[in-house]
Design a protein around this motif. Structure first.
Motif, PDB file in Angstrom:
ATOM      1  N   GLU A  37       0.833  -1.208   0.000  1.00  0.00           N
ATOM      2  CA  GLU A  37       0.000   0.000   0.000  1.00  0.00           C
ATOM      3  C   GLU A  37       0.865   1.255   0.000  1.00  0.00           C
ATOM      4  N   LEU A  38       1.943   1.250   0.779  1.00  0.00           N
ATOM      5  CA  LEU A  38       2.873   2.374   0.789  1.00  0.00           C
ATOM      6  C   LEU A  38       3.506   2.551  -0.586  1.00  0.00           C
ATOM      7  N   TYR A  39       3.911   1.447  -1.195  1.00  0.00           N
ATOM      8  CA  TYR A  39       4.497   1.462  -2.533  1.00  0.00           C
ATOM      9  C   TYR A  39       3.542   2.127  -3.528  1.00  0.00           C
ATOM     10  N   THR A  40       2.305   1.676  -3.541  1.00  0.00           N
ATOM     11  CA  THR A  40       1.302   2.208  -4.464  1.00  0.00           C
ATOM     12  C   THR A  40       1.063   3.690  -4.220  1.00  0.00           C
ATOM     13  N   TRP A  41       0.930   4.066  -2.963  1.00  0.00           N
ATOM     14  CA  TRP A  41       0.687   5.469  -2.615  1.00  0.00           C
ATOM     15  C   TRP A  41       1.870   6.351  -3.013  1.00  0.00           C
ATOM     16  N   CYS A  42       3.077   5.885  -2.751  1.00  0.00           N
ATOM     17  CA  CYS A  42       4.272   6.668  -3.087  1.00  0.00           C
ATOM     18  C   CYS A  42       4.400   6.864  -4.594  1.00  0.00           C
ATOM     19  N   TYR A  43       4.185   5.806  -5.347  1.00  0.00           N
ATOM     20  CA  TYR A  43       4.294   5.939  -6.796  1.00  0.00           C
ATOM     21  C   TYR A  43       3.214   6.859  -7.356  1.00  0.00           C
ATOM     22  N   LYS A  44       2.036   6.823  -6.781  1.00  0.00           N
ATOM     23  CA  LYS A  44       0.947   7.696  -7.231  1.00  0.00           C
ATOM     24  C   LYS A  44       1.275   9.160  -6.952  1.00  0.00           C
ATOM     25  N   ASN A  45       1.897   9.426  -5.812  1.00  0.00           N
ATOM     26  CA  ASN A  45       2.111  10.806  -5.376  1.00  0.00           C
ATOM     27  C   ASN A  45       3.485  11.397  -5.678  1.00  0.00           C
ATOM     28  N   PHE A  46       4.504  10.566  -5.837  1.00  0.00           N
ATOM     29  CA  PHE A  46       5.858  11.109  -5.954  1.00  0.00           C
ATOM     30  C   PHE A  46       6.657  10.604  -7.151  1.00  0.00           C
ATOM     31  N   ASN A  47       6.087   9.752  -7.970  1.00  0.00           N
ATOM     32  CA  ASN A  47       6.839   9.212  -9.102  1.00  0.00           C
ATOM     33  C   ASN A  47       7.275  10.312 -10.066  1.00  0.00           C
ATOM     34  N   HIS A  48       6.495  11.363 -10.198  1.00  0.00           N
ATOM     35  CA  HIS A  48       6.850  12.465 -11.085  1.00  0.00           C
ATOM     36  C   HIS A  48       8.040  13.269 -10.556  1.00  0.00           C
ATOM     37  N   MET A  49       8.288  13.215  -9.258  1.00  0.00           N
ATOM     38  CA  MET A  49       9.377  13.972  -8.647  1.00  0.00           C
ATOM     39  C   MET A  49      10.640  13.140  -8.459  1.00  0.00           C
ATOM     40  N   TYR A  50      10.478  11.952  -7.909  1.00  0.00           N
ATOM     41  CA  TYR A  50      11.623  11.135  -7.496  1.00  0.00           C
ATOM     42  C   TYR A  50      11.515   9.675  -7.933  1.00  0.00           C
ATOM     43  N   PRO A  51      11.388   9.406  -9.231  1.00  0.00           N
ATOM     44  CA  PRO A  51      11.267   8.003  -9.652  1.00  0.00           C
ATOM     45  C   PRO A  51      12.486   7.164  -9.271  1.00  0.00           C
ATOM     46  N   ASP A  52      13.670   7.782  -9.307  1.00  0.00           N
ATOM     47  CA  ASP A  52      14.889   7.056  -8.958  1.00  0.00           C
ATOM     48  C   ASP A  52      14.948   6.712  -7.470  1.00  0.00           C
ATOM     49  N   VAL A  53      14.501   7.617  -6.626  1.00  0.00           N
ATOM     50  CA  VAL A  53      14.485   7.378  -5.179  1.00  0.00           C
ATOM     51  C   VAL A  53      13.507   6.250  -4.856  1.00  0.00           C
ATOM     52  N   LEU A  54      12.344   6.293  -5.468  1.00  0.00           N
ATOM     53  CA  LEU A  54      11.339   5.254  -5.221  1.00  0.00           C
ATOM     54  C   LEU A  54      11.825   3.896  -5.683  1.00  0.00           C
ATOM     55  N   ALA A  55      12.380   3.860  -6.885  1.00  0.00           N
ATOM     56  CA  ALA A  55      12.878   2.584  -7.410  1.00  0.00           C
ATOM     57  C   ALA A  55      13.958   2.007  -6.508  1.00  0.00           C
ATOM     58  N   ASP A  56      14.857   2.860  -6.045  1.00  0.00           N
ATOM     59  CA  ASP A  56      15.938   2.393  -5.172  1.00  0.00           C
ATOM     60  C   ASP A  56      15.397   1.917  -3.814  1.00  0.00           C
ATOM     61  N   ALA A  57      14.516   2.698  -3.226  1.00  0.00           N
ATOM     62  CA  ALA A  57      13.984   2.365  -1.900  1.00  0.00           C
ATOM     63  C   ALA A  57      13.200   1.057  -1.914  1.00  0.00           C
ATOM     64  N   PHE A  58      12.381   0.890  -2.923  1.00  0.00           N
ATOM     65  CA  PHE A  58      11.524  -0.294  -2.960  1.00  0.00           C
ATOM     66  C   PHE A  58      12.207  -1.509  -3.594  1.00  0.00           C
ATOM     67  N   SER A  59      13.373  -1.318  -4.201  1.00  0.00           N
ATOM     68  CA  SER A  59      14.095  -2.469  -4.764  1.00  0.00           C
ATOM     69  C   SER A  59      14.690  -3.336  -3.670  1.00  0.00           C
TER      70      SER A  59
END
Length: 63
Positions: A37-59
């Motif tokens: 749920e956190l993953y989905t929420w983060c990608y919905k809200n922050f993927n436009h700003m920090y796609p690299d941070v999200l990919a790294d954190a959730f990898s």
């Protein structure tokens, strides 16, 4: 803790470094069943700003 993440992450999103640190903390704090749920929420809200941070954190999450 998921609700806390949804409050704190928008507040620190002005700084990539701070956002990255807080996201890592939030991932560790949420219940394992809430990580998706956190993953989905983060990608919905922050993927436009920090796609690299999200990919790294959730990898680092065991699938």
């Amino acid at each position: 803790m998921l609700e806390y993440a949804k409050v704190i992450l928008p507040k620190v999103s002005f700084s990539k470094e701070l956002f990255s640190k807080e996201l890592a903390k939030c991932i560790n704090w949420v219940e394992p069943v809430q990580v998706q749920e956190l993953y989905t929420w983060c990608y919905k809200n922050f993927n436009h700003m920090y796609p690299d941070v999200l990919a790294d954190a959730f990898s680092n999450i065991a699938a």
